[in-house]
Design a protein around this motif. Sequence first.
Motif, PDB file in Angstrom:
ATOM      1  N   PHE A 449       0.860  -1.183   0.000  1.00  0.00           N
ATOM      2  CA  PHE A 449       0.000   0.000   0.000  1.00  0.00           C
ATOM      3  C   PHE A 449       0.897   1.234   0.000  1.00  0.00           C
ATOM      4  N   GLY A 450       0.502   2.237  -0.737  1.00  0.00           N
ATOM      5  CA  GLY A 450       1.281   3.465  -0.787  1.00  0.00           C
ATOM      6  C   GLY A 450       2.140   3.594  -2.025  1.00  0.00           C
ATOM      7  N   GLY A 451       2.254   2.503  -2.831  1.00  0.00           N
ATOM      8  CA  GLY A 451       3.007   2.564  -4.074  1.00  0.00           C
ATOM      9  C   GLY A 451       2.186   3.209  -5.182  1.00  0.00           C
ATOM     10  N   VAL A 452       2.862   3.699  -6.196  1.00  0.00           N
ATOM     11  CA  VAL A 452       2.173   4.445  -7.248  1.00  0.00           C
ATOM     12  C   VAL A 452       1.241   3.560  -8.073  1.00  0.00           C
ATOM     13  N   ASP A 453       1.488   2.235  -8.125  1.00  0.00           N
ATOM     14  CA  ASP A 453       0.696   1.358  -8.986  1.00  0.00           C
ATOM     15  C   ASP A 453      -0.271   0.470  -8.208  1.00  0.00           C
ATOM     16  N   ASP A 454      -0.399   0.681  -6.908  1.00  0.00           N
ATOM     17  CA  ASP A 454      -1.202  -0.246  -6.113  1.00  0.00           C
ATOM     18  C   ASP A 454      -2.678  -0.228  -6.499  1.00  0.00           C
ATOM     19  N   LEU A 455      -3.242   0.945  -6.726  1.00  0.00           N
ATOM     20  CA  LEU A 455      -4.656   1.023  -7.089  1.00  0.00           C
ATOM     21  C   LEU A 455      -4.891   0.428  -8.476  1.00  0.00           C
ATOM     22  N   SER A 456      -4.000   0.719  -9.423  1.00  0.00           N
ATOM     23  CA  SER A 456      -4.175   0.161 -10.768  1.00  0.00           C
ATOM     24  C   SER A 456      -4.026  -1.358 -10.745  1.00  0.00           C
ATOM     25  N   THR A 457      -3.142  -1.883  -9.883  1.00  0.00           N
ATOM     26  CA  THR A 457      -3.004  -3.341  -9.754  1.00  0.00           C
ATOM     27  C   THR A 457      -4.295  -3.944  -9.217  1.00  0.00           C
ATOM     28  N   GLU A 458      -4.899  -3.277  -8.243  1.00  0.00           N
ATOM     29  CA  GLU A 458      -6.172  -3.758  -7.696  1.00  0.00           C
ATOM     30  C   GLU A 458      -7.239  -3.814  -8.787  1.00  0.00           C
ATOM     31  N   GLU A 459      -7.301  -2.789  -9.612  1.00  0.00           N
ATOM     32  CA  GLU A 459      -8.305  -2.766 -10.681  1.00  0.00           C
ATOM     33  C   GLU A 459      -8.063  -3.888 -11.685  1.00  0.00           C
ATOM     34  N   VAL A 460      -6.794  -4.145 -12.020  1.00  0.00           N
ATOM     35  CA  VAL A 460      -6.467  -5.229 -12.946  1.00  0.00           C
ATOM     36  C   VAL A 460      -6.909  -6.571 -12.379  1.00  0.00           C
ATOM     37  N   LEU A 461      -6.593  -6.816 -11.121  1.00  0.00           N
ATOM     38  CA  LEU A 461      -6.916  -8.103 -10.510  1.00  0.00           C
ATOM     39  C   LEU A 461      -8.426  -8.266 -10.313  1.00  0.00           C
ATOM     40  N   ASN A 462      -9.112  -7.168 -10.094  1.00  0.00           N
ATOM     41  CA  ASN A 462     -10.579  -7.249 -10.013  1.00  0.00           C
ATOM     42  C   ASN A 462     -11.161  -7.733 -11.345  1.00  0.00           C
ATOM     43  N   GLN A 463     -10.584  -7.253 -12.448  1.00  0.00           N
ATOM     44  CA  GLN A 463     -11.046  -7.710 -13.758  1.00  0.00           C
ATOM     45  C   GLN A 463     -10.777  -9.197 -13.959  1.00  0.00           C
ATOM     46  N   VAL A 464      -9.618  -9.636 -13.454  1.00  0.00           N
ATOM     47  CA  VAL A 464      -9.279 -11.064 -13.572  1.00  0.00           C
ATOM     48  C   VAL A 464     -10.262 -11.908 -12.763  1.00  0.00           C
ATOM     49  N   VAL A 465     -10.545 -11.468 -11.532  1.00  0.00           N
ATOM     50  CA  VAL A 465     -11.483 -12.192 -10.670  1.00  0.00           C
ATOM     51  C   VAL A 465     -12.865 -12.253 -11.319  1.00  0.00           C
ATOM     52  N   ASP A 466     -13.327 -11.127 -11.861  1.00  0.00           N
ATOM     53  CA  ASP A 466     -14.638 -11.080 -12.513  1.00  0.00           C
ATOM     54  C   ASP A 466     -14.698 -12.022 -13.720  1.00  0.00           C
ATOM     55  N   TYR A 467     -13.599 -12.108 -14.450  1.00  0.00           N
ATOM     56  CA  TYR A 467     -13.561 -12.922 -15.662  1.00  0.00           C
ATOM     57  C   TYR A 467     -13.829 -14.399 -15.354  1.00  0.00           C
ATOM     58  N   PHE A 468     -13.271 -14.888 -14.259  1.00  0.00           N
ATOM     59  CA  PHE A 468     -13.385 -16.319 -13.965  1.00  0.00           C
ATOM     60  C   PHE A 468     -14.700 -16.689 -13.279  1.00  0.00           C
ATOM     61  N   GLU A 469     -15.495 -15.706 -12.914  1.00  0.00           N
ATOM     62  CA  GLU A 469     -16.860 -15.940 -12.420  1.00  0.00           C
ATOM     63  C   GLU A 469     -16.928 -17.030 -11.340  1.00  0.00           C
ATOM     64  N   GLY A 470     -16.129 -16.876 -10.281  1.00  0.00           N
ATOM     65  CA  GLY A 470     -16.190 -17.826  -9.175  1.00  0.00           C
ATOM     66  C   GLY A 470     -15.287 -19.025  -9.317  1.00  0.00           C
ATOM     67  N   ASP A 471     -14.511 -19.101 -10.403  1.00  0.00           N
ATOM     68  CA  ASP A 471     -13.606 -20.234 -10.598  1.00  0.00           C
ATOM     69  C   ASP A 471     -12.152 -19.837 -10.303  1.00  0.00           C
ATOM     70  N   LEU A 472     -11.972 -18.788  -9.490  1.00  0.00           N
ATOM     71  CA  LEU A 472     -10.628 -18.317  -9.136  1.00  0.00           C
ATOM     72  C   LEU A 472     -10.575 -18.057  -7.635  1.00  0.00           C
ATOM     73  N   CYS A 473      -9.523 -18.551  -6.995  1.00  0.00           N
ATOM     74  CA  CYS A 473      -9.254 -18.284  -5.576  1.00  0.00           C
ATOM     75  C   CYS A 473      -8.132 -17.238  -5.512  1.00  0.00           C
ATOM     76  N   HIS A 474      -8.487 -16.013  -5.117  1.00  0.00           N
ATOM     77  CA  HIS A 474      -7.529 -14.907  -5.052  1.00  0.00           C
ATOM     78  C   HIS A 474      -7.109 -14.685  -3.605  1.00  0.00           C
ATOM     79  N   VAL A 475      -5.817 -14.694  -3.345  1.00  0.00           N
ATOM     80  CA  VAL A 475      -5.270 -14.563  -1.984  1.00  0.00           C
ATOM     81  C   VAL A 475      -4.360 -13.339  -1.928  1.00  0.00           C
ATOM     82  N   PHE A 476      -4.509 -12.536  -0.861  1.00  0.00           N
ATOM     83  CA  PHE A 476      -3.620 -11.382  -0.670  1.00  0.00           C
ATOM     84  C   PHE A 476      -2.696 -11.639   0.516  1.00  0.00           C
ATOM     85  N   ARG A 477      -1.401 -11.387   0.308  1.00  0.00           N
ATOM     86  CA  ARG A 477      -0.403 -11.440   1.373  1.00  0.00           C
ATOM     87  C   ARG A 477       0.435 -10.168   1.340  1.00  0.00           C
TER      88      ARG A 477
END
Length: 608
Positions: A449-477
């Motif tokens: 958090f606090g990096g220049v690309d963190d929000l854009s990365t979140e938006e990209v991964l949200n699109q990936v999650v939406d694409y798989f329609e429940g067939d993706l397990c996304h984990v944050f560390r």
Amino acid sequence: MSEFVRSESAGAVALVVATAVALGWANAFASSYDEFWHTDIALIVGDGALSMSLQHWVNDAAMVLFFFLVTLEVKKDIVLGELREWRRASLPVIAAVCGLAVPAVLFVAVTAGTANTDAWGVVISTDTAFVVGILAAFGNRVPVQLRVFLLTLAVVDDVGALAVIAIFYTDGLQPWWLLAAAVVSALIWLVQRARVWRASMYITLGVVLWFTILESGVHATIAGVVLALLLPVYPPRRETIDRAETLTQGFRRTPNAERGVAAADGILSALSINDRFQLSLHRIVALVIVPVFALANAGVRITPESLEHAFTSPLTWGVIVGLVVGKFVGVTASVLIGKRLKVGELSEALHFRHIASGSLLTGIGFTISLFIVDLAIEDPIAQSDARIGILTASLLAAALAVAALWLAARYDAAHAPARMTLAHPIEPERDHIRGPLDAGHTLVQYGSFGGVDDLSTEEVLNQVVDYFEGDLCHVFRHAPPSAEGAPEQTAEVLESVAAQDRRLFWPMRHELNQISEHRALDARELLRAAVNVGANLSRVESDLRRSTRRARVQEDFTDGEAMGLGNPPILFVNGVIYGGEIAPDAIIADLIATRPAGAPAQAEERLR
């Protein structure tokens, strides 16, 4: 040169050099060595005088700072660090206790029937400086989890050694001086309860405490232990940080001496006295005090006669067997048994080869071993035998450990996968998860958090999650703190919010990314974000103050460091590190291409 002085190996190098000089001096100019270190030095105040030999000033006065620093580190680990959580600390603690007991038992067995059986304390301690120095020389070729394991073990090892010195190697007690020491200790406790933050007050009281303990008959170095245990340790409090920030801004607006001193005082008062003493003393102890101690105590005369006497003495062999064999057997066996019985948790990155190598390292017993020789053994010839045993055992343990670490590192390199795999599997009780655990694809993100690309990365991964329609397990560390934009405080706040309600984790993550797009994530912004997502503010503040969530954050940091992760975001696609572009189409394509056998094929059809 300055980088070397700051490095972890500098202390070990200084200790080796000092030992070599002591051996050379004692054997080339024996009389001058003895005369120099037995020179009497007196401190005279009025009609009173305190007189000791130079060697005793080093052992009884200067070494107080060594034991003081060790105990400061121990207390911080107990209050804020690895020893706070029994699940993670249990195996290193058990290994340390067995690493204290088994060498002592073997020493007593070897020296049974001799006059020096009571000197078993010589073989119980590990020299942390050498352990850290050797591990630093191997760098990232050994798992970072091995370093964490051994440092946790060393902390408990130090506690045991200090307890042994205080209990078994103290005699001729003077009750009135003990009472005086207790009164001074109580005064120090009252001073720290009053939140006095200036170091000068504790230094003054510490000197008085040292003198009373010296006169009481207890070994004077215990003063360092008592003082360190009494000093407070805590993470910076929100109100003190805010005050320091206000004072610093005042100095920036009006840069004069008065405001500069006020700003400096504000910053210092925000830090615990434990942290400030550790920072001030670490290099002094590692590069000056411990090497001087070695110079004063490692000067053993090595002649054919002394070697013949030493290596036919049960005392010497008791030391060698205790340190080299006892430490290895005690540490290795206890870890293997503890792991089999499922006592505690051992990182999956650590295998038998790593534990065995680390166990050999613990056989380097130098500083405290030499220290106990003078306390436990009176006969000069027996002292010489013990010192030769310590030097021999330490050299042998170091050589065996280096060879074992080198072989383990070669094996690890030869069997490393072509692409890095996830070190720690997904754990529902521990990880922050979006999507079903039994999904056909997994995406593990080490983010910040606090990096220049963190929000854009979140938006990209949200699109990936939406694409798989429940067939993706996304984990944050949490990405390691050495990486750009991964402040520990932000991660702790996020974990505190998630501990109240796990469903709040993802909204809180989004809130933090939104804020960081426009302004810095300082303490005030973090707490405001927690309130915005519906978290209990007082519980978050309490967690921050007590560092309640730090151990959980450190788990992610340790995993990331073990894998050598760089700047976030780092993604693991179906368990394998992703090296492509941070773009929806590229990530989706890689997820499908690496789809585990038996996973649904609907996503591939959509991609076409």
